[in-house]
Write an enzyme that holds these catalytic residues in place. Structure first.
Site, PDB file in Angstrom:
ATOM      1  N   ASP A  93       0.831  -1.203   0.000  1.00 22.68           N
ATOM      2  CA  ASP A  93       0.000   0.000   0.000  1.00 22.68           C
ATOM      3  C   ASP A  93       0.866   1.254   0.000  1.00 22.68           C
ATOM      4  OD1 ASP A  93       0.991  -0.061   2.605  1.00 22.68           O
ATOM      5  OD2 ASP A  93      -0.882   0.629   3.492  1.00 22.68           O
TER       6      ASP A  93
ATOM      7  N   GLU B  60       3.541   1.548   2.421  1.00 21.68           N
ATOM      8  CA  GLU B  60       4.618   0.577   2.208  1.00 21.68           C
ATOM      9  C   GLU B  60       4.683  -0.495   3.294  1.00 21.68           C
ATOM     10  OE1 GLU B  60       7.842   2.904  -0.268  1.00 21.68           O
ATOM     11  OE2 GLU B  60       7.917   3.585   1.813  1.00 21.68           O
TER      12      GLU B  60
END
EC number: 3.2.1.3
Length: 639
Positions: free
Chosen positions: A199, A202
């Site tokens: 996402d 991270e």
């Protein structure tokens, strides 16, 4: 006799009015200065000439100058795309000095796209590599990869500039430079959208709302751009509806789930960011695309914001109707979990977007889904549709604007005295934390400020792409990848008389190599068009001559949302810093939509909060809408 005069005759007195207007005037002043700080800071973080990023290659957007604790001295595809979209929008609104920065960025991305990296190469997944070294080489260390939002965001940024090129006669540059690069990113999105990845924070390897939302947008506007350059994008057309179909699965019934495959609650500013980065000024309050004013997005806004109320000391004692500091997600532990500037600004920006959409459609709707959001701000809220001419509409809009401004005021409070914005600020004492001068923080400030002033980006085509298919299919499609080398840009006239040329090396235009064909050389034609930008917004200065006494202040109100919709508490404060007894000028500069026609008046607010209106009739004005005209002045005398 006008409605304004009737109010004057009734001796209108608003409790706390001076305080409300004073807060708004103070925020107006800070934002005016901070927007300049933010623009400068962004350019300081872009190579090769950025003052803070020595060693970065031309056009490379560095996340932060910080090189340790934490080391953010890299370029992320996601952050860069978001930042450049901000600059492209400023450019299209008349900030033509940004032209070379945009060109250098696009040239750098032609190199980055072709760099083999741990995620793959150009045609085998390498476009999903999240970050690179600032010298345009691959980062080989361990990282959360791939991240599939970057190509979509980069495509959106480049499409914005490509469309400007087409609109202004630079067809060759749009077709031969921008389109091949955009096509690569669209091909990646269509091929990999249905595969998991990390996402935007991270951390979670799964399916992310933000990623899916921006991928849908990219394919929709990518298809339209393909048509505009005389090409097509069949993989865009086949996959966009299926991405939209999948996007619906993130709705829980009360909020948007940020990520699948995560043990967290799913309440996350990932979802606020998804809403504002897919905002379309021509769209209605559509639930399917989670438009900022949609019932789903508003309900989600409350759930996400409320999740931070009890976990930060900074938010202690604040009521449900007051803005609070906002972080990434309540379970965050990075740097012990704190508010972020960009997250707090996202909470504000979604509301400014919603205000724009309500004003444009002339009404707002409260549904069972969004009722709790509205009741927290206006206790009398009930389900139904409220016309912009109703008192309930005016009260709700005023409350939402005050709520939105509250988030920006929090940012003002915790920004450094020189205006610098780091990544985070401490949840207890408000001190700045983590990476200094985060480029994304500055971009978030600029976009929130623009939306607050009703300066919006062009439509991305949501109105023709919001219908959800009856059946979802886990599909993908193959597109076309080609390596692109930008060796020169045409001479571009971005204003009525200023020609800006990017400094490049080599000759010719674009060398494009397809996976399935041999290398073909194309030449980009140098153009000397006299086209220029017609800004979508104009900075209008209102100069008023008015003799006042100590304690009196002058405000501007009018028939449009930017001037408070005639609400005195939403009036725009004029400055008297040049006032003398022999020369009593009051003035203010307001950014207004080009071509907008409206009525307005000036009011005096006394120290006891009483309001005096000018005499009739209402004044009238139409904002200029002309090539290269980004400022205007209106001169009046109090009557």
């Amino acid at each position: 006799m006008s409605f304004r005069s009737l109010l004057a005759l009734s001796g209108l007195v608003c409790s706390g009015l001076a305080s409300v207007i004073s807060k708004r005037a103070t925020l107006d002043s800070w934002l005016s200065n901070e927007a300049t700080v933010a623009r400068t800071a962004i350019l300081n973080n872009i190579g090769a000439d950025g003052a803070w990023v020595s060693g970065a290659d031309s056009g490379i957007v560095v996340a932060s100058p910080s090189t340790d604790n934490p080391d953010y001295f890299y370029t992320w595809t996601r952050d860069s795309g978001i930042v450049l979209k901000t600059l492209v929008d400023l450019f299209r609104n008349g900030d033509t000095d940004l032209l070379s920065t945009i060109e250098h960025y696009i040239s750098s991305q032609a190199i980055i796209q072709g760099v083999s990296n741990p995620s793959g190469d150009l045609s085998s997944g390498g476009l999903g590599e999240p970050k690179f070294n600032v010298d345009e080489t691959a980062y080989a260390g361990s990282w959360g990869r791939p991240q599939r939002d970057g190509p979509a965001l980069r495509a959106t940024a480049m499409i914005g500039f490509g469309q400007w090129l087409l609109d202004n006669g630079y067809t060759s540059a749009a077709t031969e430079i921008v389109w091949p690069l955009v096509r690569n990113d669209l091909s990646y999105v269509a091929q990999y959208w249905n595969q998991t990845g990390y996402d935007l924070w991270e951390e979670v390897n799964g399916s992310s709302f933000f990623t899916i939302a921006v991928q849908h947008r990219a394919l929709v506007e990518g298809s339209a751009f393909a048509t505009a350059v005389g090409s097509s994008c069949s993989w865009c057309d086949s996959q966009a509806p299926q991405i939209l179909c999948y996007l619906q699965s993130f709705w829980t019934g009360s909020y948007i789930l940020a990520n699948f495959d995560s043990s967290r609650s799913g309440k996350d500013t990932n979802t606020l960011l998804g809403s504002i980065h897919t905002f379309d000024p021509e769209a209605g309050c559509d639930d399917s695309t989670f438009q900022p004013c949609s019932p789903r997005a508003l309900a989600n806004h409350k759930e996400v914001v409320d999740s931070f109320r009890s976990i930060y000391t900074l938010n202690d004692g604040l009521s449900d109707s007051e803005a609070v500091a906002v972080g990434r997600y309540p379970e965050d532990s990075y740097y012990n979990g704190n508010p972020w500037f960009l997250c707090t600004l996202a909470a504000a920006e979604q509301l400014y977007d919603a205000l724009y959409q309500w004003d444009k459609q002339g009404s707002l709707e409260i549904t069972d889904v969004s009722l709790d959001f509205f009741k927290a701000l206006y206790s009398g809220a009930a389900t139904g549709t409220y016309s912009s001419s109703s008192s309930t509409y005016s009260s709700i809009v005023s409350a939402v604007k005050t709520f939105a401004d509250g988030f920006v005021s929090i940012v003002e409070t915790h920004a450094a005295s020189n205006g610098s914005l780091s990544e985070q600020f401490d949840k207890s004492d408000g001190d700045e934390l983590s990476a200094r001068d985060l480029t994304w923080s500055y971009a978030a400030l600029l976009t929130a400020n623009n939306r607050r002033n009703s300066v919006v980006p062009p439509s991305w085509g949501e109105t023709s792409a919001s219908s959800v298919p009856g059946t979802c299919a886990a599909t993908s499609a193959s597109g076309t990848y080609s390596s692109v080398t930008v060796t020169s840009w045409p001479s571009i006239v971005a204003t009525g008389g200023t020609t800006t040329t990017a400094t490049t090396t080599g000759s010719g235009g674009v060398t494009s190599t397809s996976k399935t064909t041999t290398t073909a050389s194309k030449t980009s034609t140098t153009t000397s068009s006299t086209s220029c930008t017609t800004p979508t917004a104009v900075a209008v200065t209102f100069d008023l001559t008015a003799t006042t006494t100590y304690g009196e202040n002058i405000y501007l109100v009018g028939s449009i949302s930017q001037l408070g919709d005639w609400e005195t508490s939403d009036g725009i404060a004029l400055s008297a810093d040049k006032y003398t007894s022999s020369n009593p000028p009051w003035y203010v500069t307001v950014t207004l939509p080009a071509g907008e026609s409206f009525e307005y008046k000036f009011i005096r607010v006394e120290s006891d909060d009483s309001v005096e209106w000018e005499s009739d009739p209402n004044r009238e004005y139409t904002v200029p809408q002309a090539c290269g005209e980004s400022t205007a002045t209106v001169t009046d005398t109090w009557r």
